[in-house]
Design an enzyme around this catalytic site. Structure first.
Site, PDB file in Angstrom:
ATOM      1  N   LEU A   1     -15.052  18.137  10.034  1.00 56.70           N
ATOM      2  CA  LEU A   1     -13.703  17.593   9.921  1.00 56.70           C
ATOM      3  C   LEU A   1     -12.860  18.261  11.007  1.00 56.70           C
ATOM      4  O   LEU A   1     -13.076  19.424  11.337  1.00 56.70           O
ATOM      5  CB  LEU A   1     -13.099  17.889   8.541  1.00 56.70           C
ATOM      6  CG  LEU A   1     -13.768  17.241   7.322  1.00 56.70           C
ATOM      7  CD1 LEU A   1     -13.071  17.698   6.042  1.00 56.70           C
ATOM      8  CD2 LEU A   1     -13.748  15.720   7.420  1.00 56.70           C
ATOM      9  N   ASP A   2     -11.896  17.523  11.540  1.00 55.58           N
ATOM     10  CA  ASP A   2     -10.988  18.117  12.508  1.00 55.58           C
ATOM     11  C   ASP A   2     -10.298  19.326  11.887  1.00 55.58           C
ATOM     12  O   ASP A   2     -10.133  19.404  10.663  1.00 55.58           O
ATOM     13  CB  ASP A   2      -9.917  17.105  12.932  1.00 55.58           C
ATOM     14  CG  ASP A   2     -10.498  15.904  13.659  1.00 55.58           C
ATOM     15  OD1 ASP A   2     -11.602  16.028  14.213  1.00 55.58           O
ATOM     16  OD2 ASP A   2      -9.838  14.844  13.653  1.00 55.58           O
ATOM     17  N   LYS A   3      -9.856  20.234  12.730  1.00 50.46           N
ATOM     18  CA  LYS A   3      -9.167  21.440  12.258  1.00 50.46           C
ATOM     19  C   LYS A   3      -8.055  21.099  11.280  1.00 50.46           C
ATOM     20  O   LYS A   3      -7.918  21.744  10.231  1.00 50.46           O
ATOM     21  CB  LYS A   3      -8.583  22.193  13.458  1.00 50.46           C
ATOM     22  CG  LYS A   3      -7.704  23.381  13.087  1.00 50.46           C
ATOM     23  CD  LYS A   3      -7.069  24.007  14.319  1.00 50.46           C
ATOM     24  CE  LYS A   3      -6.099  25.125  13.929  1.00 50.46           C
ATOM     25  NZ  LYS A   3      -5.434  25.714  15.118  1.00 50.46           N
TER      26      LYS A   3
ATOM     27  N   THR B   1      -7.592  18.271   9.551  1.00 49.42           N
ATOM     28  CA  THR B   1      -7.928  17.306   8.500  1.00 49.42           C
ATOM     29  C   THR B   1      -8.501  18.100   7.330  1.00 49.42           C
ATOM     30  O   THR B   1      -9.426  18.892   7.507  1.00 49.42           O
ATOM     31  CB  THR B   1      -8.953  16.271   8.991  1.00 49.42           C
ATOM     32  OG1 THR B   1      -8.388  15.503  10.052  1.00 49.42           O
ATOM     33  CG2 THR B   1      -9.354  15.333   7.860  1.00 49.42           C
TER      34      THR B   1
ATOM     35  N   ARG C   1      -8.444   8.258  13.350  1.00 50.22           N
ATOM     36  CA  ARG C   1      -7.196   8.453  14.091  1.00 50.22           C
ATOM     37  C   ARG C   1      -7.104   7.480  15.276  1.00 50.22           C
ATOM     38  O   ARG C   1      -6.070   6.856  15.512  1.00 50.22           O
ATOM     39  CB  ARG C   1      -7.097   9.893  14.561  1.00 50.22           C
ATOM     40  CG  ARG C   1      -7.087  10.897  13.413  1.00 50.22           C
ATOM     41  CD  ARG C   1      -7.325  12.321  13.893  1.00 50.22           C
ATOM     42  NE  ARG C   1      -6.241  12.786  14.764  1.00 50.22           N
ATOM     43  CZ  ARG C   1      -6.260  13.955  15.394  1.00 50.22           C
ATOM     44  NH1 ARG C   1      -7.326  14.758  15.276  1.00 50.22           N
ATOM     45  NH2 ARG C   1      -5.241  14.326  16.142  1.00 50.22           N
TER      46      ARG C   1
END
Length: 339
Positions: A146-148, A150, A254
């Protein structure tokens, strides 16, 4: 092989008639499920395997019925990232895997600029003594990220077998198996339909290496979305979406939502042109949106097949406090000023 100071662990395999003529690496990988085929291949090349007492260094060597295979595997090396005592919200854990609810701001894996404080550092500390090793290294197996900024549900493997099994499920993206991923997202504007699919290939943005972009001939990317609720008034609209992934590309949701004209609320990379939108919000909503400091995206559901038991498992995560506050404020606005 180098002397590690500890004894290698010996594994013996007797070749059956049904395995006769098979490749050495394939026969060993099937018999020793704790090792991936790549790990078996590396050990063979390192001289750690013998056939009938004779060292074999060629993975494609054909074995015969009755051959006695012996593999001497060195103990797993310690991982390079340092264990760190970082609190984790653990949703489930057993000998094969661990499921956590990742908070906003936590990077998954150490990288330049983020060498410490990552999920891997935290897992190395938490799982000390319960990581038998993946590809010869005591480390958690990260099969997805997961993105930082998210938040939400993630799973990590503890063993090679679990790593291989989970990786195959994520590679299939739930098309033929039980893998299931659902995200909650708040997007600017009102989607034209209640549900839809964005099928647009993604690749690195040529103008900004930190961004991804829709690129005609790049990697396939498919996102399904469904409208859960609509909020707004004159000058502003926000849609609450449920997004499900058919592929798993960097920044996929996104980029895809921005591509169809509905970038995620407060997304610093893909919604920078929507800063004027927040200025049209009521004061309390504007304060919440401006205070997010991250894309309004949360990994709400993760389902998969357990690599050992075969049980289909589903884990959910409620909205974190910042997005829960946004959701409550939007609902209150709709109730007070229903159009």
């Amino acid at each position: 092989m180098q002397d590690s100071g500890t004894e290698d662990e010996e594994y013996e395999v007797a070749v059956g008639a049904d395995q006769a003529g098979g490749r050495l690496d394939a026969v060993l990988a099937k018999a020793l499920e704790a090792f991936s085929r790549n790990r078996i291949k590396d050990l063979i090349l390192a001289g750690a395997v013998a056939i009938n007492g004779q060292t074999a260094t060629e993975p494609k060597t054909r074995v015969k019925a009755g051959d006695a295979l012996v593999l001497n595997a060195p103990p797993p090396e310690d991982a390079e990232p340092e264990p760190e005592d970082i609190p984790l919200a653990i949703l489930y854990e057993d000998d094969d895997l661990i499921v956590i609810d990742k908070p906003v701001g936590m990077v998954v894996h150490p990288a330049p600029g983020s060498p410490r404080g990552t999920l891997v550092n935290a897992l190395l500390y938490h799982c000390q003594g319960s990581l038998p090793g993946i590809n010869g290294v005591r480390r958690p197996g990260i099969v997805h990220r997961l993105d930082k900024d998210t938040s939400g549900v993630m799973v990590a493997a503890k063993t090679e077998t679990a790593m291989a099994h989970l990786a195959a499920q994520f590679a299939d993206h739930g098309r033929t198996g039980p893998l299931h991923r659902a995200y909650t997202a708040f997007a600017w504007g009102q989607t034209q339909a209640g549900r839809g699919t964005v099928d647009a290939p993604l690749g690195r943005d040529g103008a900004n290496r930190l961004k991804q972009a829709v690129r005609k001939d790049d990697r396939e990317a498919i996102t399904h979305y469904q409208t859960e609720a609509r909020f707004g008034d004159i000058g502003w609209d926000i849609t609450l979406l449920r997004c499900e992934l058919e592929t798993g590309r960097t920044h996929q949701i996104r980029v895809h939502m921005a591509h169809i004209g509905h970038p995620l609320v407060a997304d610093p990379l893909y919604a920078s042109g929507y800063a004027t939108k927040s200025r049209r919000l009521p004061d309390n909503l504007r304060a919440i949106v401006d205070g997010l400091g991250r894309q309004a995206l949360h990994a709400a559901e993760l389902g998969f097949e357990h690599p050992t038991t075969g049980e289909e498992m589903l884990f959910t995560s409620p909205l974190p406090p910042d997005l829960a506050e946004l959701a409550a404020a939007l609902e209150d606005y709709n109730k007070a000023y229903a159009r």
